[in-house]
Design an enzyme around this catalytic site. Structure first.
Site, PDB file in Angstrom:
ATOM      1  N   ARG A 169      32.227   9.406  18.968  1.00  0.00           N
ATOM      2  CA  ARG A 169      31.211  10.221  19.649  1.00  0.00           C
ATOM      3  C   ARG A 169      31.794  10.938  20.861  1.00  0.00           C
ATOM      4  O   ARG A 169      31.306  11.990  21.250  1.00  0.00           O
ATOM      5  CB  ARG A 169      30.005   9.345  20.014  1.00  0.00           C
ATOM      6  CG  ARG A 169      30.272   8.282  21.018  1.00  0.00           C
ATOM      7  CD  ARG A 169      29.241   7.164  20.987  1.00  0.00           C
ATOM      8  NE  ARG A 169      29.454   6.255  19.860  1.00  0.00           N
ATOM      9  CZ  ARG A 169      28.660   5.231  19.565  1.00  0.00           C
ATOM     10  NH1 ARG A 169      27.598   4.980  20.305  1.00  0.00           N
ATOM     11  NH2 ARG A 169      28.912   4.461  18.532  1.00  0.00           N
TER      12      ARG A 169
ATOM     13  N   LYS B 255      40.076  -3.646  17.677  1.00  0.00           N
ATOM     14  CA  LYS B 255      39.448  -4.149  16.447  1.00  0.00           C
ATOM     15  C   LYS B 255      40.195  -5.377  15.939  1.00  0.00           C
ATOM     16  O   LYS B 255      41.417  -5.460  16.114  1.00  0.00           O
ATOM     17  CB  LYS B 255      39.528  -3.073  15.345  1.00  0.00           C
ATOM     18  CG  LYS B 255      38.610  -1.904  15.512  1.00  0.00           C
ATOM     19  CD  LYS B 255      38.763  -0.943  14.328  1.00  0.00           C
ATOM     20  CE  LYS B 255      37.888   0.286  14.507  1.00  0.00           C
ATOM     21  NZ  LYS B 255      36.460  -0.011  14.499  1.00  0.00           N
TER      22      LYS B 255
HETATM   23  N1  BES Z   1      35.567   4.193  13.088  1.00  0.00           N
HETATM   24  C1  BES Z   1      34.597   3.253  13.490  1.00  0.00           C
HETATM   25  C2  BES Z   1      33.424   3.148  12.519  1.00  0.00           C
HETATM   26  C3  BES Z   1      33.702   2.648  11.133  1.00  0.00           C
HETATM   27  C4  BES Z   1      33.490   1.324  10.837  1.00  0.00           C
HETATM   28  C5  BES Z   1      34.121   3.517  10.142  1.00  0.00           C
HETATM   29  C6  BES Z   1      33.733   0.877   9.557  1.00  0.00           C
HETATM   30  C7  BES Z   1      34.362   3.043   8.870  1.00  0.00           C
HETATM   31  C8  BES Z   1      34.162   1.735   8.572  1.00  0.00           C
HETATM   32  C9  BES Z   1      34.033   3.605  14.864  1.00  0.00           C
HETATM   33  O1  BES Z   1      34.888   4.279  15.716  1.00  0.00           O
HETATM   34  C10 BES Z   1      33.650   2.321  15.542  1.00  0.00           C
HETATM   35  O2  BES Z   1      34.499   1.514  15.719  1.00  0.00           O
HETATM   36  N2  BES Z   1      32.382   2.184  15.881  1.00  0.00           N
HETATM   37  C11 BES Z   1      31.892   1.021  16.511  1.00  0.00           C
HETATM   38  C12 BES Z   1      30.948   1.438  17.609  1.00  0.00           C
HETATM   39  C13 BES Z   1      30.529   0.314  18.520  1.00  0.00           C
HETATM   40  C14 BES Z   1      31.725  -0.185  19.309  1.00  0.00           C
HETATM   41  C15 BES Z   1      29.447   0.809  19.461  1.00  0.00           C
HETATM   42  C16 BES Z   1      31.161   0.180  15.469  1.00  0.00           C
HETATM   43  O3  BES Z   1      30.452   0.745  14.634  1.00  0.00           O
HETATM   44  O4  BES Z   1      31.343  -1.032  15.473  1.00  0.00           O
HETATM   45 ZN    ZN Z   2      36.176   3.046  16.840  1.00  0.00          ZN
END
Ligand code: BES
Ligand code: ZN
Ligand code: ZN
Length: 496
Positions: free
Chosen positions: A336, A262
């Site tokens: 997931r 990230k």
């Molecule tokens: N923990 C994050 C989702 C999240 C984003 C929670 C902002 C709280 C605030 C999750 O694990 C994630 O990073 N999801 C990705 C999925 C994508 C890579 C398919 C996302 O939503 O960008």
């Molecule tokens: Zn994530």
């Protein structure tokens, strides 16, 4: 009243007229004040949570400890508005010893409960400072309550729900240099001991032995190994046919994104990526106090999504509990992967009537719904209605999203049963990914990424982690029949 520093009285505005609630007359016996003129002077609207203060600097007599009078707006007098009034009052009286209020004297059980929930949650704070900030008010006297002995259940439920909201928030705020999967398992042990719950914890060896490939894969680069925690609640009166609800929480104690790392700003909030597991743990602690009539199992899927030489790589394939496989095209779609293991385990081993998972799963949900409403998916309409109603009653609103079958094909992987990052619409494809693991069991998936954080203090929500989910799940599970109308529970009763 001796020792009372603040007296808080309700007011509202109906058809343009200000009406000041019970308690005002008693007050005017001891204080010379034109309340209506004061409220007009401040152009008070009476909206829920509005606070007008009259400091007793000048008019104080020697025989009182009163330092301030508060007039608190109760809006339309709904439970939501009473909750907001309670939270506003709690904020206004931080640091006080003893406060008396007649606000709750106007309320039925639902409003009394909401008011007390607001009072507790509005007082929330969390810190790791060397010097403690202003403490919450020590004591609030609810004055003028009619037949208080008949209100005990509402009060007990209010305190249990508020406590669940509080501890869920607190768990989410603990920094990740303290909070890791084994630490969360320790918290679960404390809860299990205190509330007489059954407890089982899988460490990394047990996870390997039982084939929890999702949890192991996501956690494999972390210095603190993954855990699966199972907590069990059995109601006092139970029979062979007592339905069984399984709650599953995403418990990523820090989400760096893994090798699909990230950006720095997006990582800032990621200590809170275990909010689902924290909410489930907080719910398990409150079930007895709210009189939940069902058997409930809580599963906490705990891992840290770290980077390192041993990390999961894009393109790796994981084998989940029960054998289904995922190709990891994005290591940041880790939630997931751990939920899949826990859902598959629940369906295969626990004979659930209903499964509900709670997860800060997708940024897409935050874009869809903003930061005041959680999103959810459900395979059963009655379950969806129960959750929507509970969210409304609890002050944690939910909006149902569609499980669009036509997007299923986006989950296709050339070498595994599914791709873990199927692309947009991101919240829906994530839900479709999970649905495979719920089998035929009525299932709901709460994607609370939108509401895990509040950008500002808003009523009973304090800025920062919200602990979203705990209060709504307790409001649901305390119902006399939380599964009324749900498809398989009807089948089960006919069969039995
Ligand atoms: N923990 C994050 C989702 C999240 C984003 C929670 C902002 C709280 C605030 C999750 O694990 C994630 O990073 N999801 C990705 C999925 C994508 C890579 C398919 C996302 O939503 O960008
Ligand atoms: Zn994530
Ligand atoms: Zn995550």
């Amino acid at each position: 009243m001796p020792g009372v520093q603040v007296v808080a009285v309700p007011f509202e505005r109906t058809a343009g007229e200000v009406v000041v609630g019970p308690g005002a007359a008693d007050l005017l016996d001891v204080v010379d004040l034109d309340v209506l003129a004061l409220l007009e002077h401040h152009r008070a609207t009476g909206r829920a949570g509005e606070v007008v203060e009259h400091p007793m600097i000048v008019s104080r007599t020697d025989d009182t400890d009163l330092v301030s009078l508060l007039f608190v707006g109760i809006g339309e007098g709904s439970p939501t508005h009473f909750r907001r009034a309670g939270a506003a009052l709690a904020r206004a009286v931080k640091g006080r010893e003893r406060v008396a209020t007649s606000i709750a004297s106007l309320s039925d059980d639902a409003c009394l409960r909401a008011f007390v929930e607001g009072l507790v949650l509005g007082a929330f704070s969390f810190h790791r400072r060397s010097a403690a900030p202003t403490a919450p008010v020590r004591e609030v006297v609810l004055a003028g309550i009619h037949r208080p002995e008949s209100r005990e259940q509402a009060l007990a439920r209010a305190l249990a729900t508020a406590h669940a909201g509080w501890s869920s928030r607190e768990l989410a705020l603990v920094p990740s240099n303290e909070k890791n999967p084994p630490w969360m398992a320790d918290q679960a042990r404390v809860v299990a001991d205190r509330h007489g719950l059954d407890l089982r914890v899988w460490d990394e060896r047990a996870l390997r032995a039982d084939g929890f490939g999702g949890l192991l894969g996501v956690g494999q680069a972390s210095a603190t190994p993954p855990r699966l925690v199972q907590l069990g609640y059995t109601p006092a009166e139970t029979g062979r046919r007592t339905p069984h609800v399984v709650l599953v929480g995403k418990g990523i104690t820090f989400d760096t994104g893994g090798l699909s790392i990230k950006p720095a700003e997006a990582m800032m909030q990621m200590k809170r990526d275990m909010t689902g597991a924290g909410a489930v743990l907080a719910v398990m602690a409150g079930l007895d106090a709210v009189g939940c009539p069902l058997r409930v199992t809580g599963l906490l899927a705990l891992a840290e999504n770290a980077v390192g030489g041993g990390a999961l790589r894009p393109g790796d394939v994981l084998r989940h509990y029960g054998g289904r496989t995922s190709e990891v095209t994005n290591t940041d779609a880790e939630g997931r992967l751990v939920l899949a293991d826990a859902l598959a385990y629940a369906v295969a081993e626990l004979d659930p009537t209903v499964v509900v998972d709670v997860a800060t799963l997708t940024g897409a949900m935050k874009i869809s719904l903003g930061q005041r409403t959680g999103g959810f998916f459900a395979t059963d309409d009655a379950l969806a209605d129960h959750l929507t109603r509970a969210g409304e009653a609890a002050g944690e609103p939910l909006w149902r999203m569609p499980l669009v079958d036509d997007y299923e094909e986006r989950l296709t992987s050339p070498i595994a049963d599914a791709d873990n990052a199927a692309g947009g619409p991101g919240a829906i494809t994530a839900a479709l990914f999970l649905r495979h693991f719920a089998g035929e069991v009525p299932w709901a998936h709460l994607d609370i990424a939108s509401v895990g954080d509040s950008p500002v203090d808003a009523f009973e929500w304090t800025s920062g982690a919200t602990g979203f989910g705990a209060r709504l799940l307790l409001h649901w599970l305390e119902q006399r029949d939380p599964l009324a109308g749900i498809a398989s529970s009807r089948r089960r009763l006919r069969r039995g």
